[in-house]
Design an enzyme around this catalytic site. Structure first.
Site, PDB file in Angstrom:
ATOM      1  N   ASN A  25      14.369  78.892  98.223  1.00  0.00           N
ATOM      2  CA  ASN A  25      13.565  80.078  97.928  1.00  0.00           C
ATOM      3  C   ASN A  25      13.209  80.152  96.444  1.00  0.00           C
ATOM      4  O   ASN A  25      13.966  79.719  95.581  1.00  0.00           O
ATOM      5  CB  ASN A  25      14.291  81.356  98.374  1.00  0.00           C
ATOM      6  CG  ASN A  25      15.674  81.535  97.766  1.00  0.00           C
ATOM      7  OD1 ASN A  25      16.473  80.606  97.732  1.00  0.00           O
ATOM      8  ND2 ASN A  25      15.962  82.737  97.295  1.00  0.00           N
ATOM      9  N   GLU A  37      11.588  83.051  93.735  1.00  0.00           N
ATOM     10  CA  GLU A  37      11.205  84.444  93.511  1.00  0.00           C
ATOM     11  C   GLU A  37      10.558  84.603  92.135  1.00  0.00           C
ATOM     12  O   GLU A  37      10.777  83.777  91.237  1.00  0.00           O
ATOM     13  CB  GLU A  37      12.440  85.349  93.596  1.00  0.00           C
ATOM     14  CG  GLU A  37      13.139  85.297  94.941  1.00  0.00           C
ATOM     15  CD  GLU A  37      14.483  86.022  94.959  1.00  0.00           C
ATOM     16  OE1 GLU A  37      15.100  86.092  96.033  1.00  0.00           O
ATOM     17  OE2 GLU A  37      14.910  86.512  93.888  1.00  0.00           O
ATOM     18  N   HIS A  67       9.804  81.407 100.668  1.00  0.00           N
ATOM     19  CA  HIS A  67      11.058  81.341 101.414  1.00  0.00           C
ATOM     20  C   HIS A  67      11.503  79.886 101.539  1.00  0.00           C
ATOM     21  O   HIS A  67      10.684  78.963 101.491  1.00  0.00           O
ATOM     22  CB  HIS A  67      10.878  81.970 102.792  1.00  0.00           C
ATOM     23  CG  HIS A  67      10.580  83.442 102.750  1.00  0.00           C
ATOM     24  ND1 HIS A  67      11.354  84.388 103.380  1.00  0.00           N
ATOM     25  CD2 HIS A  67       9.578  84.138 102.147  1.00  0.00           C
ATOM     26  CE1 HIS A  67      10.864  85.598 103.170  1.00  0.00           C
ATOM     27  NE2 HIS A  67       9.774  85.467 102.422  1.00  0.00           N
ATOM     28  N   CYS A  97      14.621  84.671 108.455  1.00  0.00           N
ATOM     29  CA  CYS A  97      14.108  86.027 108.631  1.00  0.00           C
ATOM     30  C   CYS A  97      12.886  85.994 109.549  1.00  0.00           C
ATOM     31  O   CYS A  97      12.362  84.929 109.898  1.00  0.00           O
ATOM     32  CB  CYS A  97      13.745  86.632 107.278  1.00  0.00           C
ATOM     33  SG  CYS A  97      12.346  85.828 106.465  1.00  0.00           S
ATOM     34  N   CYS A 102       9.892  84.017 108.218  1.00  0.00           N
ATOM     35  CA  CYS A 102       9.988  82.562 108.336  1.00  0.00           C
ATOM     36  C   CYS A 102       9.820  82.094 109.771  1.00  0.00           C
ATOM     37  O   CYS A 102       9.263  81.024 110.038  1.00  0.00           O
ATOM     38  CB  CYS A 102      11.321  82.075 107.777  1.00  0.00           C
ATOM     39  SG  CYS A 102      11.445  82.286 105.994  1.00  0.00           S
TER      40      CYS A 102
END
Length: 308
Positions: free
Chosen positions: A100, A102, A113, A140, A143
């Site tokens: 991931n 960010e 992700h 999640c 994804c």
């Protein structure tokens, strides 16, 4: 934040329930992954399997903690790793790592992700068929939807530390490409014919743009990140039937950049170029929003070119 930095523990061994790599072996593998930009090819895999006396599936799951080390997570502090096991054009097995990414002070919807990162790595580097994806944590919903765009969505296995699933078990009654009348999918796109009409255009950038998966917007687009001493990194636009899980070309390129273990700052980055399809542009503001997380970087160069 002024820069996003990739860090790993250089003095630790990799140990799990199936095998142990010494400190020296782990450090060597980390170095190899950096130089190969997050890919272990079939020869690498065969050597490791022979050394450790394990199957490639055991190796796949055992290496997921290394994938997590590539994460850039200034917001959540939650490092997620994923590895795609896929077949190349010769039918050979390769491992494609992902983690991931960010962006500090930006909308959370802009993050990459781990599953997207690993799939993007496989896609950009010529993988033809996904067999399995091993993940450090359960995927999640975002994804799961992204994976539903894959040509092999109904076939590949999703491996968690103690469980194994098919995507249909995690995403029942799904919405996908065919619901929008799209007979194609990521890893099985509609062939794009023609080229861009723009003098002096970087041929590699154009190729990555033409290889983009854009059945919904038709904005064939790509990004090139040039560095001073570590080569160039490219990313292509990958759309999704649910729209939101689409991966922008800058996100795609940045994921590749971080898999090489580089710091995203003015000391490393020489230039950033976005190529879009004239009349279909939709990526420049997204790219600028992501880049707003960083300071002292070169200005984004945007090229809008018609297809011929």
């Amino acid at each position: 934040m002024a820069s996003a930095t990739f860090t790993v523990q250089q003095d630790t061994a990799l140990t799990n329930s199936h095998f142990t790599l010494s400190v020296a072996q782990t450090a060597s593998l980390r170095s190899q992954l950096k130089s190969q930009r997050g890919i272990l090819n079939s020869n690498n895999i065969k050597v490791l399997c022979a050394q450790l006396n394990v199957s490639d599936d055991v190796l796949l799951q055992g290496l997921v903690p290394l994938a997590s080390e590539y994460a850039v997570a200034p917001v959540s502090g939650f490092h997620v790793g994923a590895i795609v096991k896929a077949l190349d054009e010769k039918g050979e097995v390769n491992f494609y790592f992902g983690a991931n990414v960010e962006f500090d002070h930006q909308a959370l919807s802009l993050v990459v992700h781990a599953e997207q990162s690993a799939i993007n790595n496989a896609w950009l580097n010529g993988a033809k068929k996904i067999v399995k994806i091993a993940i450090s944590d359960a995927p999640c919903g975002y994804c799961r939807q992204f994976m539903n765009e894959l040509a092999d969505a109904k076939e590949f296995d999703i491996l968690l530390p103690d469980q194994q699933f098919k995507l249909a078990e995690l995403l029942p009654h799904s919405f996908g490409p065919t619901d929008l009348g799209n007979e194609f999918s990521l890893f099985n796109p509609k062939p794009q014919q023609g080229n861009f009409s723009f003098d002096g255009l970087d041929e590699t950038l154009a190729r990555f743009a033409l290889n983009a998966y854009v059945p919904y917007s038709q904005n064939f687009s790509a990004v090139k990140i040039s560095t001073f001493s570590d080569g160039d990194f490219y990313g292509s636009y990958a759309e999704n039937a649910a729209y939101s899980p689409s991966l922008s070309p800058l996100q795609s390129a940045l994921s590749q950049f971080f898999l090489a273990g580089l710091s995203f700052n003015e000391s490393t980055v020489k230039g950033i170029t976005l190529l879009e399809t004239a009349g279909r542009e939709n990526q420049s503001q997204v790219a600028k929003a992501v880049l707003a997380s960083f300071t002292h970087l070169p200005a984004l160069k945007v090229i809008s070119a018609p297809l011929k």
